[in-house]
Design an enzyme around this catalytic site. Structure first.
Site, PDB file in Angstrom:
ATOM      1  N   LYS A  39       0.835  -1.331   0.032  1.00 56.19           N
ATOM      2  CA  LYS A  39       0.079  -0.141   0.207  1.00 56.19           C
ATOM      3  C   LYS A  39       0.939   1.381   0.050  1.00 56.19           C
ATOM      4  O   LYS A  39       2.011   1.096   0.313  1.00 56.19           O
ATOM      5  CB  LYS A  39      -1.126  -0.151   1.151  1.00 56.19           C
ATOM      6  CG  LYS A  39      -0.211  -0.037   2.511  1.00 56.19           C
ATOM      7  CD  LYS A  39      -1.101  -0.162   3.790  1.00 56.19           C
ATOM      8  CE  LYS A  39      -1.639   1.301   4.209  1.00 56.19           C
ATOM      9  NZ  LYS A  39      -0.685   2.213   4.944  1.00 56.19           N
ATOM     10  N   LYS A  82       2.103 -10.095  11.169  1.00 50.89           N
ATOM     11  CA  LYS A  82       2.216 -10.127  12.592  1.00 50.89           C
ATOM     12  C   LYS A  82       2.150 -11.287  13.179  1.00 50.89           C
ATOM     13  O   LYS A  82       0.956 -11.814  12.855  1.00 50.89           O
ATOM     14  CB  LYS A  82       1.676  -9.042  13.170  1.00 50.89           C
ATOM     15  CG  LYS A  82       2.215  -7.638  12.795  1.00 50.89           C
ATOM     16  CD  LYS A  82       1.245  -6.545  13.378  1.00 50.89           C
ATOM     17  CE  LYS A  82       1.576  -5.022  12.867  1.00 50.89           C
ATOM     18  NZ  LYS A  82       2.744  -4.392  13.512  1.00 50.89           N
ATOM     19  N   HIS A 137      -5.436  -2.421   7.203  1.00 57.11           N
ATOM     20  CA  HIS A 137      -5.202  -3.092   8.303  1.00 57.11           C
ATOM     21  C   HIS A 137      -6.244  -3.445   9.272  1.00 57.11           C
ATOM     22  O   HIS A 137      -6.665  -4.664   9.659  1.00 57.11           O
ATOM     23  CB  HIS A 137      -4.251  -2.221   9.157  1.00 57.11           C
ATOM     24  CG  HIS A 137      -2.899  -1.790   8.507  1.00 57.11           C
ATOM     25  ND1 HIS A 137      -2.384  -2.641   7.468  1.00 57.11           N
ATOM     26  CD2 HIS A 137      -2.293  -0.951   8.668  1.00 57.11           C
ATOM     27  CE1 HIS A 137      -1.263  -2.200   7.108  1.00 57.11           C
ATOM     28  NE2 HIS A 137      -1.208  -0.865   7.707  1.00 57.11           N
ATOM     29  N   LYS A 194      -3.575   8.409  15.168  1.00 56.41           N
ATOM     30  CA  LYS A 194      -2.313   8.980  15.619  1.00 56.41           C
ATOM     31  C   LYS A 194      -2.440   9.654  16.866  1.00 56.41           C
ATOM     32  O   LYS A 194      -3.367  10.227  17.086  1.00 56.41           O
ATOM     33  CB  LYS A 194      -1.732   9.682  14.366  1.00 56.41           C
ATOM     34  CG  LYS A 194      -1.775   8.980  13.084  1.00 56.41           C
ATOM     35  CD  LYS A 194      -0.396   8.903  12.389  1.00 56.41           C
ATOM     36  CE  LYS A 194      -0.232   7.986  11.369  1.00 56.41           C
ATOM     37  NZ  LYS A 194       0.481   6.886  11.455  1.00 56.41           N
TER      38      LYS A 194
HETATM   39  C1  BG6 Z   1       1.225   1.957   8.077  1.00 55.02           C
HETATM   40  C2  BG6 Z   1       0.626   3.181   8.092  1.00 55.02           C
HETATM   41  O1  BG6 Z   1       0.628   0.895   7.119  1.00 55.02           O
HETATM   42  O2  BG6 Z   1       1.035   1.002   9.298  1.00 55.02           O
HETATM   43  C3  BG6 Z   1       1.352   4.130   9.109  1.00 55.02           C
HETATM   44  O3  BG6 Z   1       0.923   3.963   6.692  1.00 55.02           O
HETATM   45  C4  BG6 Z   1       1.161   3.323  10.479  1.00 55.02           C
HETATM   46  O4  BG6 Z   1       0.597   5.398   8.932  1.00 55.02           O
HETATM   47  C5  BG6 Z   1       1.620   1.910  10.589  1.00 55.02           C
HETATM   48  O5  BG6 Z   1       2.049   4.314  11.210  1.00 55.02           O
HETATM   49  C6  BG6 Z   1       1.429   1.283  11.367  1.00 55.02           C
HETATM   50  O6  BG6 Z   1       1.952  -0.159  11.568  1.00 55.02           O
HETATM   51  P1  BG6 Z   1       2.500  -0.723  13.051  1.00 55.02           P
HETATM   52  O7  BG6 Z   1       3.015  -2.037  12.463  1.00 55.02           O
HETATM   53  O8  BG6 Z   1       3.599  -0.013  13.718  1.00 55.02           O
HETATM   54  O9  BG6 Z   1       1.255  -1.008  13.853  1.00 55.02           O
END
Ligand code: BG6
Length: 484
Positions: free
Chosen positions: A142, A176, A234, A334
């Site tokens: 993505k 994960k 996600h 965020k």
């Molecule tokens: C990414 C997003 O796909 O996933 C980011 O573009 C986000 O904005 C990140 O911070 C979060 O991933 P993780 O593995 O840190 O939870």
């Protein structure tokens, strides 16, 4: 399996931060064949000077030097090659074809760590110079578009050159460890499945909360926003794993089929649903972990007056027999108070309480699947408080399983390690086929349309909080609350 890996965008942040380290760890685990080469290409000629040295120093910067085993590093660094080339140019790629990837017998994995705007010319050039063969695989990630339509455009540029089964679309959440464990928890245990439906489950909550802000990529983020950046991929993937029917087998096709059915059963959001059942938030200045942080509009590179959301909450519904009437509350943001990702399954109340009003204040049984950090599973039960009190006081207690306490010596692979390993073995179970991406966009597009049509405002929340008050109201209107 003998193969080579070509990383296009081999000088970028993703490559240094995630891709080379993942391959190093696979090498350490003995998962790379002896003659496998890892070839990075990018336009920067300066990177050719001591490329392995640069990979190493970035590795140490991101992961610490303790993680490097000198013996493994020697082996790994001898695999590394770098060429300063323009991947969109046939002339440049021909050099690779003629000097590096000369044998047609070796599988070739091409990882596009580049913006999707140049996927089409790169794929064209790969094809023109003969690097797209039956045994080639393409890995992309993505953002794959910002709507169904733009996704289809991007996808056409890939699948007009590669077969669908050669394209591996990454959603790193699927790599994960605990996300995969969801499959094991649901389908390797007989305990949960009989209860896993609308007869016993009141609602489901999926939260992915981050403490970080936009991390120096304001422009990119501002185009996307939390809905496109996190929910479209996600969170919907997590929803699929939580809601899907048991697949017939653990192979790619069976798992993909069941996930797609869930996405297709998502109730399309009407304008009214969008107005009532979504929240858009944007962080204002505040403090995270005791440190003051700027608001979204004061971040470096910010454009005044942006209304992009950095937080989103949505009440989703799945129109099928298993889930009719069970809301799935999704939220992500965020600069929230802490970093955690959780799926919460809230079970129904008992049909009749023999303990009087002690059971009326919210259903007691809750299963929490903690994806990160400190992965684990918690089951909340009501328990009698020990003592002689005739009124039989009850208290909620948790059966707590923290996975790192059980699997103490196990190396927990990073998501990219798992995903690379699967591409090498041509196992696409943990990747996202085009039809799933399309179905997810279809649902998300309706929300974006609804936001525009209803002029849905973005509301502020203080950095370091649980998000805007409207998100609490969204779930409270249904007589429920977020579990935090
Ligand atoms: C990414 C997003 O796909 O996933 C980011 O573009 C986000 O904005 C990140 O911070 C979060 O991933 P993780 O593995 O840190 O939870």
């Amino acid at each position: 399996m003998i193969c080579d890996i070509l990383i296009v965008g081999g000088e970028g942040d993703l490559a240094y931060r995630k891709l080379y380290p993942a391959l190093y760890h696979l090498d350490a685990a003995g998962c790379l064949s002896d003659c496998m080469r890892v070839v990075g290409i990018a336009r920067n000629p300066a990177a050719a000077d001591d490329f392995p040295g640069k990979v190493r120093s970035k590795f140490e910067h991101f992961h610490g030097s303790d993680e490097l085993d000198e013996r493994v590093w020697q082996r790994f660094s001898s695999r590394l090659q770098y060429y300063a080339l323009d991947a969109t140019s046939e002339t440049d790629l021909r050099v690779l074809r003629e000097q590096v990837f000369t044998s047609e017998k070796r599988d070739l994995i091409v990882y596009l760590a580049t913006p999707p705007t140049i996927f089409a010319p790169i794929c064209q050039s790969l094809w023109a110079v003969g690097l797209v063969r039956d045994n080639s695989r393409l890995v992309v990630e993505k953002p794959l578009g910002d709507s169904r339509e733009s996704f289809l455009d991007i996808n056409r540029s890939l699948t007009s050159i590669f077969r669908e089964d050669q394209v591996y679309r990454i959603d790193h959440y699927l790599g994960k460890e605990t996300v995969q464990n969801l499959l094991a928890m649901r389908f390797a245990n007989a305990l949960f499945e009989p209860l896993w439906n609308s007869h016993y489950i009141d609602h489901v909550q999926i939260t992915v909360a981050e403490t970080v802000g936009v991390e120096g990529r304001w422009d990119f983020y501002d185009e996307a926003g939390a809905l496109r950046d996190m929910v479209q991929n996600h969170l919907l993937q997590l929803l699929c794993l939580a809601a899907m029917e048991p697949p017939a087998r653990l192979d790619a096709q069976s798992v993909h089929d069941e996930k797609l059915k869930v996405l297709r059963c998502l109730k399309p959001m009407s304008k009214r649903d969008v107005r009532d059942n979504t929240v858009r938030g944007q962080y204002a200045a505040g403090a995270v972990k005791g440190k003051p942080v700027p608001g979204y509009l004061e971040e470096e590179g910010a454009r005044h007056g942006s209304t992009t959301e950095t937080f989103v909450a949505v009440k989703a519904e799945i129109n099928n027999w298993r889930w009719a009437g069970v809301p799935f509350y999704l939220r992500t943001g965020k600069r929230m108070v802490k970093r955690f990702s959780e799926i919460i399954i809230q079970f129904n109340d008992v049909p009749h309480s023999i303990f009087g009003e002690q059971i009326t204040s919210g259903a007691p049984n809750r299963l929490t699947i903690r994806l990160q950090p400190d992965e684990g599973i918690r089951l909340h039960l009501l328990n009698k408080v020990p003592g002689l009190d005739d009124s039989m006081p009850l208290e909620s207690v948790a059966l707590n399983l923290t996975l790192s306490d059980v699997f103490t010596h196990q190396h927990v692979p990073d998501a990219y390690e798992r995903l690379f390993y699967d591409v090498i073995r041509a196992n696409s179970t943990l990747f996202v086929p085009a039809d799933q991406v399309e179905a997810a966009w279809e649902w998300v597009d309706k929300i974006i349309e609804g936001w525009k049509a209803t002029n849905k405002k973005v509301v502020n929340y203080t950095a370091g909080s649980w998000g805007p008050a409207e998100s609490i109201a969204l779930i409270a209107r249904d007589g429920r609350q977020w579990h935090e």
